[in-house]
Write a protein that holds these residues in place. Structure first.
Motif, PDB file in Angstrom:
ATOM      1  N   ASP A  42      13.035  12.857   5.292  1.00  0.00           N
ATOM      2  CA  ASP A  42      13.374  11.527   5.785  1.00  0.00           C
ATOM      3  C   ASP A  42      12.158  10.608   5.766  1.00  0.00           C
ATOM      4  OD1 ASP A  42      15.985  12.272   6.172  1.00  0.00           O
ATOM      5  OD2 ASP A  42      15.751  12.650   8.315  1.00  0.00           O
ATOM      6  N   SER A  43      10.983  11.186   5.852  1.00  0.00           N
ATOM      7  CA  SER A  43       9.770  10.372   5.855  1.00  0.00           C
ATOM      8  C   SER A  43       9.451   9.799   4.478  1.00  0.00           C
ATOM      9  CB  SER A  43       8.585  11.187   6.366  1.00  0.00           C
ATOM     10  OG  SER A  43       8.288  12.238   5.467  1.00  0.00           O
ATOM     11  N   LEU A  44      10.146  10.214   3.433  1.00  0.00           N
ATOM     12  CA  LEU A  44       9.874   9.685   2.097  1.00  0.00           C
ATOM     13  C   LEU A  44      10.424   8.278   1.890  1.00  0.00           C
ATOM     14  CD1 LEU A  44      10.228  12.543  -0.527  1.00  0.00           C
ATOM     15  CD2 LEU A  44       8.177  11.443   0.345  1.00  0.00           C
ATOM     16  N   ALA A  45      11.500   7.909   2.556  1.00  0.00           N
ATOM     17  CA  ALA A  45      12.079   6.580   2.357  1.00  0.00           C
ATOM     18  C   ALA A  45      11.046   5.481   2.597  1.00  0.00           C
ATOM     19  CB  ALA A  45      13.314   6.387   3.218  1.00  0.00           C
ATOM     20  N   PRO A  46      10.299   5.528   3.695  1.00  0.00           N
ATOM     21  CA  PRO A  46       9.270   4.490   3.874  1.00  0.00           C
ATOM     22  C   PRO A  46       8.178   4.554   2.802  1.00  0.00           C
ATOM     23  CG  PRO A  46       9.663   5.655   5.938  1.00  0.00           C
ATOM     24  CD  PRO A  46      10.431   6.369   4.874  1.00  0.00           C
ATOM     25  N   ILE A  47       7.866   5.751   2.352  1.00  0.00           N
ATOM     26  CA  ILE A  47       6.839   5.898   1.310  1.00  0.00           C
ATOM     27  C   ILE A  47       7.332   5.281   0.001  1.00  0.00           C
ATOM     28  CG2 ILE A  47       5.540   7.565  -0.100  1.00  0.00           C
ATOM     29  CD1 ILE A  47       4.575   7.266   2.835  1.00  0.00           C
ATOM     30  N   LEU A  48       8.590   5.525  -0.359  1.00  0.00           N
ATOM     31  CA  LEU A  48       9.149   4.940  -1.586  1.00  0.00           C
ATOM     32  C   LEU A  48       9.168   3.415  -1.491  1.00  0.00           C
ATOM     33  CD1 LEU A  48      12.071   7.422  -2.341  1.00  0.00           C
ATOM     34  CD2 LEU A  48       9.791   7.348  -3.391  1.00  0.00           C
ATOM     35  N   GLU A  49       9.508   2.895  -0.325  1.00  0.00           N
ATOM     36  CA  GLU A  49       9.478   1.440  -0.122  1.00  0.00           C
ATOM     37  C   GLU A  49       8.048   0.919  -0.219  1.00  0.00           C
ATOM     38  OE1 GLU A  49      11.414   0.511   3.585  1.00  0.00           O
ATOM     39  OE2 GLU A  49      13.262   1.534   2.957  1.00  0.00           O
ATOM     40  N   TRP A  50       7.113   1.663   0.341  1.00  0.00           N
ATOM     41  CA  TRP A  50       5.712   1.262   0.293  1.00  0.00           C
ATOM     42  C   TRP A  50       5.206   1.253  -1.149  1.00  0.00           C
ATOM     43  CZ3 TRP A  50       0.825   2.839  -1.030  1.00  0.00           C
ATOM     44  CH2 TRP A  50      -0.234   2.130  -0.450  1.00  0.00           C
ATOM     45  N   ILE A  51       5.603   2.249  -1.915  1.00  0.00           N
ATOM     46  CA  ILE A  51       5.219   2.294  -3.328  1.00  0.00           C
ATOM     47  C   ILE A  51       5.711   1.032  -4.035  1.00  0.00           C
ATOM     48  CG2 ILE A  51       5.673   3.438  -5.544  1.00  0.00           C
ATOM     49  CD1 ILE A  51       5.642   6.119  -3.982  1.00  0.00           C
ATOM     50  N   GLU A  52       6.972   0.670  -3.806  1.00  0.00           N
ATOM     51  CA  GLU A  52       7.536  -0.533  -4.435  1.00  0.00           C
ATOM     52  C   GLU A  52       6.728  -1.774  -4.086  1.00  0.00           C
ATOM     53  OE1 GLU A  52      10.017  -0.737  -6.721  1.00  0.00           O
ATOM     54  OE2 GLU A  52       9.967   1.448  -6.618  1.00  0.00           O
ATOM     55  N   ALA A  53       6.324  -1.876  -2.835  1.00  0.00           N
ATOM     56  CA  ALA A  53       5.588  -3.057  -2.381  1.00  0.00           C
ATOM     57  C   ALA A  53       4.140  -3.085  -2.863  1.00  0.00           C
ATOM     58  CB  ALA A  53       5.624  -3.126  -0.855  1.00  0.00           C
ATOM     59  N   HIS A  54       3.622  -1.933  -3.303  1.00  0.00           N
ATOM     60  CA  HIS A  54       2.205  -1.848  -3.684  1.00  0.00           C
ATOM     61  C   HIS A  54       2.008  -1.355  -5.119  1.00  0.00           C
ATOM     62  CE1 HIS A  54       2.143  -1.889   0.719  1.00  0.00           C
ATOM     63  NE2 HIS A  54       1.007  -2.532   0.563  1.00  0.00           N
ATOM     64  N   LEU A  55       2.958  -1.605  -5.979  1.00  0.00           N
ATOM     65  CA  LEU A  55       2.843  -1.129  -7.367  1.00  0.00           C
ATOM     66  C   LEU A  55       1.641  -1.723  -8.094  1.00  0.00           C
ATOM     67  CD1 LEU A  55       6.474  -0.921  -8.773  1.00  0.00           C
ATOM     68  CD2 LEU A  55       4.858   0.936  -8.410  1.00  0.00           C
ATOM     69  N   THR A  56       1.165  -2.862  -7.658  1.00  0.00           N
ATOM     70  CA  THR A  56       0.040  -3.493  -8.345  1.00  0.00           C
ATOM     71  C   THR A  56      -1.304  -2.906  -7.931  1.00  0.00           C
ATOM     72  OG1 THR A  56      -0.106  -5.222  -6.669  1.00  0.00           O
ATOM     73  CG2 THR A  56       1.294  -5.664  -8.597  1.00  0.00           C
ATOM     74  N   GLU A  57      -1.278  -2.007  -6.962  1.00  0.00           N
ATOM     75  CA  GLU A  57      -2.513  -1.400  -6.460  1.00  0.00           C
ATOM     76  C   GLU A  57      -2.658   0.028  -6.992  1.00  0.00           C
ATOM     77  OE1 GLU A  57      -2.237  -1.582  -2.199  1.00  0.00           O
ATOM     78  OE2 GLU A  57      -1.541  -3.664  -2.292  1.00  0.00           O
ATOM     79  N   PRO A  58      -3.893   0.540  -6.995  1.00  0.00           N
ATOM     80  CA  PRO A  58      -4.061   1.944  -7.369  1.00  0.00           C
ATOM     81  C   PRO A  58      -3.392   2.839  -6.312  1.00  0.00           C
ATOM     82  CG  PRO A  58      -6.177   0.788  -7.361  1.00  0.00           C
ATOM     83  CD  PRO A  58      -5.159  -0.131  -6.760  1.00  0.00           C
ATOM     84  N   LEU A  59      -2.541   3.739  -6.747  1.00  0.00           N
ATOM     85  CA  LEU A  59      -1.844   4.652  -5.837  1.00  0.00           C
ATOM     86  C   LEU A  59      -2.135   6.077  -6.269  1.00  0.00           C
ATOM     87  CD1 LEU A  59       1.634   2.855  -5.779  1.00  0.00           C
ATOM     88  CD2 LEU A  59      -0.165   2.702  -4.073  1.00  0.00           C
ATOM     89  N   ASP A  60      -2.440   6.926  -5.297  1.00  0.00           N
ATOM     90  CA  ASP A  60      -2.647   8.334  -5.622  1.00  0.00           C
ATOM     91  C   ASP A  60      -1.909   9.207  -4.617  1.00  0.00           C
ATOM     92  OD1 ASP A  60      -4.222   8.462  -3.311  1.00  0.00           O
ATOM     93  OD2 ASP A  60      -6.099   8.377  -4.409  1.00  0.00           O
ATOM     94  N   ALA A  61      -1.656  10.431  -5.014  1.00  0.00           N
ATOM     95  CA  ALA A  61      -0.876  11.354  -4.191  1.00  0.00           C
ATOM     96  C   ALA A  61      -1.573  11.651  -2.871  1.00  0.00           C
ATOM     97  CB  ALA A  61      -0.609  12.649  -4.957  1.00  0.00           C
ATOM     98  N   ALA A  62      -2.904  11.692  -2.852  1.00  0.00           N
ATOM     99  CA  ALA A  62      -3.626  11.982  -1.617  1.00  0.00           C
ATOM    100  C   ALA A  62      -3.374  10.886  -0.583  1.00  0.00           C
ATOM    101  CB  ALA A  62      -5.118  12.130  -1.886  1.00  0.00           C
ATOM    102  N   GLY A  63      -3.451   9.641  -1.001  1.00  0.00           N
ATOM    103  CA  GLY A  63      -3.190   8.532  -0.087  1.00  0.00           C
ATOM    104  C   GLY A  63      -1.746   8.496   0.360  1.00  0.00           C
ATOM    105  N   LEU A  64      -0.830   8.775  -0.562  1.00  0.00           N
ATOM    106  CA  LEU A  64       0.594   8.783  -0.221  1.00  0.00           C
ATOM    107  C   LEU A  64       0.916   9.924   0.741  1.00  0.00           C
ATOM    108  CD1 LEU A  64       2.136   8.002  -3.731  1.00  0.00           C
ATOM    109  CD2 LEU A  64       1.908   6.434  -1.792  1.00  0.00           C
ATOM    110  N   SER A  65       0.310  11.096   0.517  1.00  0.00           N
ATOM    111  CA  SER A  65       0.580  12.230   1.416  1.00  0.00           C
ATOM    112  C   SER A  65       0.053  11.950   2.812  1.00  0.00           C
ATOM    113  CB  SER A  65      -0.006  13.524   0.859  1.00  0.00           C
ATOM    114  OG  SER A  65      -1.415  13.466   0.820  1.00  0.00           O
ATOM    115  N   ALA A  66      -1.099  11.298   2.902  1.00  0.00           N
ATOM    116  CA  ALA A  66      -1.650  10.939   4.211  1.00  0.00           C
ATOM    117  C   ALA A  66      -0.725   9.946   4.914  1.00  0.00           C
ATOM    118  CB  ALA A  66      -3.049  10.357   4.052  1.00  0.00           C
ATOM    119  N   ALA A  67      -0.212   8.972   4.166  1.00  0.00           N
ATOM    120  CA  ALA A  67       0.696   7.983   4.746  1.00  0.00           C
ATOM    121  C   ALA A  67       1.996   8.637   5.212  1.00  0.00           C
ATOM    122  CB  ALA A  67       0.989   6.887   3.733  1.00  0.00           C
ATOM    123  N   ALA A  68       2.426   9.696   4.531  1.00  0.00           N
ATOM    124  CA  ALA A  68       3.651  10.409   4.907  1.00  0.00           C
ATOM    125  C   ALA A  68       3.404  11.404   6.040  1.00  0.00           C
ATOM    126  CB  ALA A  68       4.226  11.141   3.699  1.00  0.00           C
ATOM    127  N   GLY A  69       2.124  11.653   6.358  1.00  0.00           N
ATOM    128  CA  GLY A  69       1.801  12.602   7.414  1.00  0.00           C
ATOM    129  C   GLY A  69       1.996  14.042   6.996  1.00  0.00           C
TER     130      GLY A  69
END
Length: 150
Positions: A42-69
């Protein structure tokens, strides 16, 4: 235009439509799967939304995993289960979908401008990734100019 050129354009448009349909189905599957699963999925929905909002920025799995807790390995597992793909592949596909939209709707934007707007380090890398996923160059995915009326 000759017939071979028309066939190439038609093939490219068909390939784009099929790719968009497959990605739409994958997204729908991921949403169904995510909503049916207990946390941490269930915690992925906010992460997927966050990805959409930040597609222009560098995104990596480490940062995404930290954001997902979640730990990086658990995040990778949950993400792959929910979306059917890796975080890196998901982000690249979303960036390429956004690039297709921009190329189709803004004929004044150059391929280089689109690449840099989506956070790609160079237009060459963007074109390489684009060709890998779509089988053609980004400039060839622009809408074809209408032939003059006779």
């Amino acid at each position: 235009m000759d017939q071979e050129h028309d066939d190439w354009i038609t093939d490219g448009q068909l390939q784009h439509m099929v790719s968009a349909a497959v990605l739409g189905l994958a997204r729908a599957r991921a949403q169904r799967h995510t909503s049916a699963q207990p946390a941490p999925q269930d915690s992925l929905a906010p992460i997927l939304e966050w990805i959409e909002a930040h597609l222009t920025e560098p995104l990596d799995a480490a940062g995404l995993s930290a954001a997902a807790g979640l730990s990086p390995s658990r995040f990778y597992e949950v993400f792959r289960q929910a979306t059917g793909t890796t975080p890196k592949d998901y982000v690249l596909r979303r960036k390429l979908e956004r690039a297709l939209e921009q190329l189709a709707t803004d004929p004044q934007a150059t391929v280089t401008e689109v690449a840099h707007a989506l956070g790609f380090s160079s237009s060459q890398y963007f074109a390489t990734v684009f060709r890998k996923y779509h089988g053609t160059s980004p400039s060839r995915m622009r809408p074809a100019a209408q032939p003059p009326a006779r």
